[in-house]
Scaffold this active site. Structure first.
Site, PDB file in Angstrom:
ATOM      1  N   HIS A 117       3.571  78.005  23.289  1.00 19.71           N
ATOM      2  CA  HIS A 117       3.416  76.455  22.877  1.00 19.71           C
ATOM      3  C   HIS A 117       4.633  75.589  23.239  1.00 19.71           C
ATOM      4  O   HIS A 117       5.209  75.099  22.233  1.00 19.71           O
ATOM      5  CB  HIS A 117       3.381  76.697  21.507  1.00 19.71           C
ATOM      6  CG  HIS A 117       4.594  77.960  20.546  1.00 19.71           C
ATOM      7  ND1 HIS A 117       5.029  79.446  21.034  1.00 19.71           N
ATOM      8  CD2 HIS A 117       6.316  77.642  20.476  1.00 19.71           C
ATOM      9  CE1 HIS A 117       5.964  79.549  20.203  1.00 19.71           C
ATOM     10  NE2 HIS A 117       6.916  78.576  20.161  1.00 19.71           N
ATOM     11  N   HIS A 133      14.761  82.953   6.818  1.00 19.46           N
ATOM     12  CA  HIS A 133      15.253  83.953   7.557  1.00 19.46           C
ATOM     13  C   HIS A 133      16.126  83.210   8.460  1.00 19.46           C
ATOM     14  O   HIS A 133      17.079  83.045   9.624  1.00 19.46           O
ATOM     15  CB  HIS A 133      14.789  85.171   8.095  1.00 19.46           C
ATOM     16  CG  HIS A 133      15.354  86.091   9.505  1.00 19.46           C
ATOM     17  ND1 HIS A 133      15.486  87.155   9.374  1.00 19.46           N
ATOM     18  CD2 HIS A 133      14.369  86.086  10.153  1.00 19.46           C
ATOM     19  CE1 HIS A 133      15.830  87.478  10.314  1.00 19.46           C
ATOM     20  NE2 HIS A 133      15.553  86.608  11.619  1.00 19.46           N
ATOM     21  N   HIS A 186      18.759  81.116  11.563  1.00 15.29           N
ATOM     22  CA  HIS A 186      19.245  81.216  12.910  1.00 15.29           C
ATOM     23  C   HIS A 186      19.557  79.626  13.084  1.00 15.29           C
ATOM     24  O   HIS A 186      20.638  79.434  14.323  1.00 15.29           O
ATOM     25  CB  HIS A 186      17.957  80.959  13.444  1.00 15.29           C
ATOM     26  CG  HIS A 186      17.784  83.017  13.389  1.00 15.29           C
ATOM     27  ND1 HIS A 186      18.595  83.661  13.371  1.00 15.29           N
ATOM     28  CD2 HIS A 186      16.721  84.067  13.515  1.00 15.29           C
ATOM     29  CE1 HIS A 186      18.662  85.750  13.691  1.00 15.29           C
ATOM     30  NE2 HIS A 186      16.962  85.046  13.881  1.00 15.29           N
ATOM     31  N   HIS A 228      21.550  88.103  13.791  1.00  9.22           N
ATOM     32  CA  HIS A 228      20.922  89.179  13.397  1.00  9.22           C
ATOM     33  C   HIS A 228      21.769  90.128  13.085  1.00  9.22           C
ATOM     34  O   HIS A 228      22.839  89.550  13.571  1.00  9.22           O
ATOM     35  CB  HIS A 228      20.557  89.833  14.410  1.00  9.22           C
ATOM     36  CG  HIS A 228      18.433  89.220  14.491  1.00  9.22           C
ATOM     37  ND1 HIS A 228      17.477  89.532  15.107  1.00  9.22           N
ATOM     38  CD2 HIS A 228      18.257  88.367  12.927  1.00  9.22           C
ATOM     39  CE1 HIS A 228      16.386  88.491  14.993  1.00  9.22           C
ATOM     40  NE2 HIS A 228      17.265  87.371  14.285  1.00  9.22           N
TER      41      HIS A 228
END
Ligand code: RRS
Ligand code: CA
Ligand code: ZN
Ligand code: ZN
Length: 439
Positions: free
Chosen positions: A136, A186, A190, A196
């Site tokens: 994409h 989550h 970022h 992480h």
């Protein structure tokens, strides 16, 4: 959760019957290899020690360890006001549900930091959100159902902050499929600058674990991480309790104590009264009085009004028809004339000033009049002055000081502080002004 439960949960039980689970099963080994690659482990296709570590049940009772990670170079957004736009929706959930899940995902982070999120409908936002299939346009094509669910880029110009969801997943608001709130929370971590975490109970742990949006509170490792980047939210929704130790200076706790000016500077609240200044930290246990002249020698005593524009890290202090600028507790500029704000020359001093984050307006209180200065284009807004009591019903008399904390506007008038609702229409609480100092 044992390793076997984990496997039966995550490793295509449709294809590999639970009873058939053997580490030598080809499809299992293939899945293990993919996951090990994703998690940055040694790719063995076997259930080795580090892979088992990753699958272990959340560790409990190890509070003070930091497991969060930041990206190299610690990228973060420079302004506390961050824009986002949902540029491409999924066809499998109603738009309102997507909006809600994203909104809740953002709230998880803004409720523990001074960050504000502004939704825009067109143009380029800091965080561009979209649902995408396969390749994409970035270097990370999606892999179809399951496997990787979404990804996001660390804060930066362009692609930075952008958040993509794999539109071949079954997105849901509940538990039947992948919960969009869980994954959005989550990914937005970022997009704000967190990498992480190695803490399996953290939201930023690299594997999916359903989280209920209702009653969700950000796990402590994530709180530590995001606050390392952006600092804490001022926890001042209620005044401090009188039992806290307070170093009392002259008259501070008198019944009719009033303030000359109140402002936020960084993560402190400053209260001005004659030659004194009290500093209240967000995580305070004490309120410290000091002399205004020791921090702001140019002002010497008496401040009429003060406000801060947090995005610029600049505070403005007013005295008579002049103002000074400061960074933290250090004056850097001035005196300059208050006519810089477009105030008519008949205004010889201002009673109070406050910067409203949402609208980027600065309100000036002068006698019974209210002026609004647009901080973005540096112009006084049309239609002002207005009468203070027309804008703020319930406020009578002149306003001595004004401050915005956690989205609520507080107007100090005489011995009282009025807390206004977020639409700034109703007074929702009245307290003694000096209760903020622990009186
Ligand atoms: C991420 O970190 N984005 O920022 C991606 C992360 C994610 O998708 N993790 C994978 C995951 O948990 N997927 C669940 C379905 C597949 C289960 C099979 C085993 N397996 C976002 C989450 C944290 C919201 C990790 C993963 C687990 C994986 C994989 C990756 C098999 C590839 C192949
Ligand atoms: Ca996928
Ligand atoms: Zn992408
Ligand atoms: Zn991630």
């Amino acid at each position: 959760m044992t390793e076997f439960d984990y496997l039966s949960k995550y490793y295509e039980p449709e294809e590999v019957g639970v009873g058939m689970l053997r580490a030598s099963s080809p499809s299992l080994a293939e899945q293990l290899r993919k996951m090990q690659a994703f998690l940055g482990l040694r790719v063995t296709g076997k259930l080795d020690y580090s892979t088992m570590e990753m699958m272990r049940a959340p560790r409990c009772g190890v509070p003070d360890v930091e497991n969060y990670r930041l990206f190299p170079g610690t990228p973060k957004w420079k302004s506390n006001i961050i824009t986002y736009r949902i540029a491409k929706y999924t066809s499998t959930l109603p738009r309102a549900e997507v909006d809600h899940a994203i909104d809740m995902g953002l709230k998880a982070w803004s409720s523990v930091t001074p960050l504000h999120f502004q939704k825009i409908q067109r143009g380029e936002a800091d965080i561009m959100i979209s649902f995408e299939v396969g390749a994409h346009g970035d270097a990370y094509p999606f892999d179809g159902p399951r496997g990787t669910l979404a990804h996001a880029f660390a804060p930066a110009e362009g692609l930075g902050g952008d958040t993509h969801f794999d539109d071949e997943e079954k997105w849901t608001m509940g538990t039947n499929g992948f919960n969009l709130f869980t994954v959005a929370a989550h990914e937005l971590g970022h997009a704000l600058g967190l990498a992480h975490s190695s803490d399996p109970s953290a939201l930023m742990f690299p594997t999916y674990k359903y989280q209920d949006a209702r009653g969700f509170t950000l796990p402590s490792d994530d709180v530590k991480g995001i606050q390392a980047l952006y600092g804490k939210l001022l926890t001042l929704l209620t005044p401090p309790s009188p039992s806290w130790p307070v170093n009392r200076s002259p008259n501070m706790c008198e019944n009719d104590m009033t303030f000359d000016a109140v402002t936020v500077v960084g993560n402190e609240l400053l209260f001005f009264k004659e030659g004194y200044m009290w500093r209240r930290q967000s995580q305070l246990t004490d309120v410290r009085p000091s002399y205004i002249r020791s921090s702001f020698p140019q002002l010497f005593t008496n401040v009429d009004a003060a406000y801060e524009v947090p995005e610029k890290g600049t505070a403005y202090l007013f005295k008579g028809s002049n103002y000074w600028t400061s960074r933290g507790l250090q004056t850097i500029g001035g005196p300059r004339s208050i006519t810089d704000f477009g105030l008519p020359s008949r205004v010889r001093h201002v009673d109070a000033a406050v910067y409203l984050k949402d609208t980027k307006q600065t309100l000036f209180f002068v006698g019974n009049d209210l002026y609004s200065f647009n901080q973005a284009n540096s112009q006084l807004e049309e239609g002002y002055p207005k009468k203070i009591e027309e804008e703020f019903s319930g406020i009578r008399g002149k306003v001595d000081a004004a401050v915005e904390v956690n989205g609520f506007l507080y107007l100090f008038s005489g011995p009282n502080a009025y807390k206004l609702d977020s639409e700034r229409e109703d007074v929702i609480r009245i307290v003694k002004a000096n209760s903020w100092l622990g009186c």
